[in-house]
Design a protein around this motif. Structure first.
Motif, PDB file in Angstrom:
ATOM      1  N   GLN A  20     -18.447  14.264  14.916  1.00  0.00           N
ATOM      2  CA  GLN A  20     -17.599  14.955  15.898  1.00  0.00           C
ATOM      3  C   GLN A  20     -18.377  15.201  17.182  1.00  0.00           C
ATOM      4  N   ARG A  85     -12.079  26.612  15.087  1.00  0.00           N
ATOM      5  CA  ARG A  85     -11.184  25.452  15.146  1.00  0.00           C
ATOM      6  C   ARG A  85     -10.804  24.995  13.749  1.00  0.00           C
ATOM      7  N   GLU A  86     -11.761  25.030  12.817  1.00  0.00           N
ATOM      8  CA  GLU A  86     -11.436  24.673  11.421  1.00  0.00           C
ATOM      9  C   GLU A  86     -10.364  25.607  10.870  1.00  0.00           C
ATOM     10  N   SER A  89      -6.866  25.030  12.943  1.00  0.00           N
ATOM     11  CA  SER A  89      -6.228  23.709  12.882  1.00  0.00           C
ATOM     12  C   SER A  89      -5.697  23.390  11.498  1.00  0.00           C
ATOM     13  N   GLY A  90      -5.989  24.241  10.514  1.00  0.00           N
ATOM     14  CA  GLY A  90      -5.518  23.961   9.156  1.00  0.00           C
ATOM     15  C   GLY A  90      -6.475  23.116   8.352  1.00  0.00           C
ATOM     16  N   THR A  91      -7.520  22.570   9.006  1.00  0.00           N
ATOM     17  CA  THR A  91      -8.454  21.731   8.249  1.00  0.00           C
ATOM     18  C   THR A  91      -9.232  22.559   7.229  1.00  0.00           C
ATOM     19  N   GLU A  93      -8.127  25.208   5.499  1.00  0.00           N
ATOM     20  CA  GLU A  93      -7.269  25.394   4.319  1.00  0.00           C
ATOM     21  C   GLU A  93      -7.250  24.118   3.478  1.00  0.00           C
ATOM     22  N   ARG A  94      -7.183  22.988   4.174  1.00  0.00           N
ATOM     23  CA  ARG A  94      -7.149  21.720   3.458  1.00  0.00           C
ATOM     24  C   ARG A  94      -8.465  21.443   2.738  1.00  0.00           C
ATOM     25  N   LEU A  95      -9.587  21.664   3.454  1.00  0.00           N
ATOM     26  CA  LEU A  95     -10.903  21.418   2.840  1.00  0.00           C
ATOM     27  C   LEU A  95     -11.065  22.232   1.562  1.00  0.00           C
ATOM     28  N   THR A  97      -8.892  23.018  -0.533  1.00  0.00           N
ATOM     29  CA  THR A  97      -8.153  22.503  -1.688  1.00  0.00           C
ATOM     30  C   THR A  97      -8.826  21.248  -2.257  1.00  0.00           C
ATOM     31  N   ARG A 251     -11.768  32.517   2.310  1.00  0.00           N
ATOM     32  CA  ARG A 251     -10.899  32.753   1.164  1.00  0.00           C
ATOM     33  C   ARG A 251     -10.072  31.503   0.892  1.00  0.00           C
ATOM     34  N   ARG A 252     -10.115  31.050  -0.357  1.00  0.00           N
ATOM     35  CA  ARG A 252      -9.255  29.918  -0.702  1.00  0.00           C
ATOM     36  C   ARG A 252      -7.785  30.325  -0.650  1.00  0.00           C
ATOM     37  N   THR A 254      -5.039  32.745   0.941  1.00  0.00           N
ATOM     38  CA  THR A 254      -4.774  33.665   2.032  1.00  0.00           C
ATOM     39  C   THR A 254      -3.316  34.097   1.964  1.00  0.00           C
TER      40      THR A 254
END
Lengths: 255, 236
Positions: A20, A85-86, A89-91, A93-95, A97, A251-252, A254
């Protein structure tokens, strides 16, 4: 199983963060050049001010301290924005999972920005000692090492601070909150043994004080001293503590 | 065999109750559609399935384990509503990163990119792509892990009709190969493409059936009409 560290996932994260960074040429240029440019300004500031006899050169003292302060400040800012930003941006939350553990993520960031800080420190130290004649009694590689540990501290505190910011505006303003008190009390403006008792006590619990003390040891002694290693150890310990606290803020689940 | 079982799920967000004792099951190897208007609680239910949502009460069991279990993280793929990929990386770099997290190689990443029809844009920064392309890049990052359960939150929003049809046939191909899919949508014309339908409104499950059962029960061929008559049925 996923609270366990995985070197493979940590390095995948570090690689991703560096990739990045690589796409952002201007940031890379600023990371490498800005501290040297600011140090140049400090050099010019004292260039024509005579040093009283028997006292150490002011630029040698201030410049050396700033070699530890720059990576701390820059990495704190870069990391707190990157982590924010993580989150937004939702990344993140995705990471969380995926099989990636929280510590893998945080250490991946630490590793990537630690490497960037090492490159920054090598450039800054090289320019400071050649172009600006910065005089360091001890080893320059120790200066680089301390700069990298300071950067790691900045990364860890930045990761932690991002948990308390909802927006970029808030994140940027956390910089003075976290950085300036540490800078004021680190011993550069007023020697720490001349501070009022309670301020000295505050200074004693702020990690940047130990980073600056370590640099002053390198500036004064040709060989690495035990005091310096203790100071470096305190900064490294504070870094790990901040990383642990930052992991607790991820937190995984939220609301 | 059900891939997902939800029992009496209650979720509050702030002072508001978002899900009211929702119970449903999702059969393996099928495409289950989660349909309902915007704000009905679809995303919240999907977040509960992937273990990202704090729940007040009730249980969610996924592939035989409690939702969010560590062992599920390599078996469940999740695509959020807003594309959650790195805008400052290329499509290929994004896919390779998620491939690495799932323990897969570069070949799997390239295959997933081709699957969503982005092979020609693989070298482009995600930030330079159109909204629809970003969504597909985000999908590729979930496909790359070859999950047993794929949870997709509104994956077809903003796509042109041709791409939508292509994606739906991709979903059915995945289901035929054994993958379980949960796909949310607020567009009722996508309901007919699902093997099974969950209809959600105001956080309550109105129906859990096949499209054919729903048509038979409401006496209409139009699923939009069917949804409306279910709403009236509940209100009455």
């Amino acid at each position: 199983m996923t609270t366990a560290l995985s070197p493979r996932l940590t390095s995948a994260t570090a690689g991703r963060v560096l990739r990045q960074l690589r796409h952002d040429h201007r940031t890379v240029a600023m990371l490498l050049v800005l501290p040297s440019a600011l140090l140049g300004l400090l050099y010019l500031l004292w260039a024509d001010v005579p040093t009283p006899p028997g006292q150490p050169d002011t630029f040698d003292r201030v410049g050396l301290t700033m070699l530890g302060v720059f990576p701390f400040v820059v990495m704190f800012l870069v990391t707190s924005i990157a982590m924010l930003r993580e989150r937004t941006s939702g990344t993140l939350e995705r990471l969380l999972t995926t099989p990636l553990s929280r510590l893998d993520l945080l250490l991946g960031y630490g590793l990537a920005f630690g490497l960037a800080a090492a490159a920054q420190a090598v450039v800054t130290v090289a320019i400071a000692t050649t172009v600006y004649d910065l005089d360091v009694t001890g080893s320059l590689s120790l200066v680089v090492l301390i700069a990298v540990v300071d950067a790691a501290l900045g990364v860890a505190l930045g990761l932690l601070a991002s948990a308390f910011a909802r927006s970029e505006f808030q994140a940027v303003q956390l910089m003075p909150v976290v950085v300036l008190p540490q800078f004021f009390l680190c011993g550069l403006l007023v020697p720490r043994d001349q501070l009022a008792g309670w301020l000295q006590a505050v200074s004693d619990v702020l990690p940047l004080s130990y980073a600056v003390a370590a640099l002053q040891e390198v500036g004064a002694s040709a060989e690495a001293t035990g005091t310096m290693w203790v100071d470096v150890g305190v900064v490294a310990g504070a870094t790990l503590l901040a990383l642990g606290l930052a992991a607790a803020t991820l937190r995984r689940r939220t609301s | 065999m059900d891939a997902v079982t939800v029992t009496d799920l209650v979720v509050h967000r702030g002072a508001r109750q978002v899900l009211h004792e929702v119970g449903c099951s999702v059969p393996s190897g099928q495409v289950t559609g989660l349909l309902g208007p915007s704000g009905s609680g679809k995303s919240t239910l999907l977040r509960a399935v992937v273990g990202a949502q704090q729940v007040r009460s009730g249980t969610v069991t996924v592939l035989g384990r409690p939702a969010g279990s560590a062992a599920l993280r390599s078996r469940v793929g999740y695509v959020t509503q807003a594309p959650s990929v790195y805008a400052d990386l290329t499509v290929r770099e994004n896919a390779r990163h998620f491939a690495a997290l799932y323990g897969r190689g570069a070949a799997a990443a390239d295959a997933a990119i081709a699957d969503v029809g982005l092979a020609d844009a693989a070298g482009q920064l995600v930030g330079d792509l159109s909204g629809g392309q970003r969504g597909r890049a985000s999908l590729a990052c979930a496909l790359v892990g070859e999950p047993e359960l794929l949870v997709l939150d509104e994956p077809t929003v903003g796509l042109d009709p041709v791409l939508r049809v292509e994606l739906w046939s991709r979903f059915h191909a995945l289901a035929a190969a054994g993958t379980t899919l949960i796909v949310s949508s607020h567009v009722m014309d996508e309901a007919g493409r699902c093997d099974r339908l969950l209809l959600l409104r105001d956080g309550r499950l109105l129906s859990d059936s096949t499209p054919a059962e729903l048509r038979a029960r409401t006496g209409t061929d139009d699923l939009e009409q069917a949804f409306l008559s279910l709403v009236q049925e509940v209100a009455a």
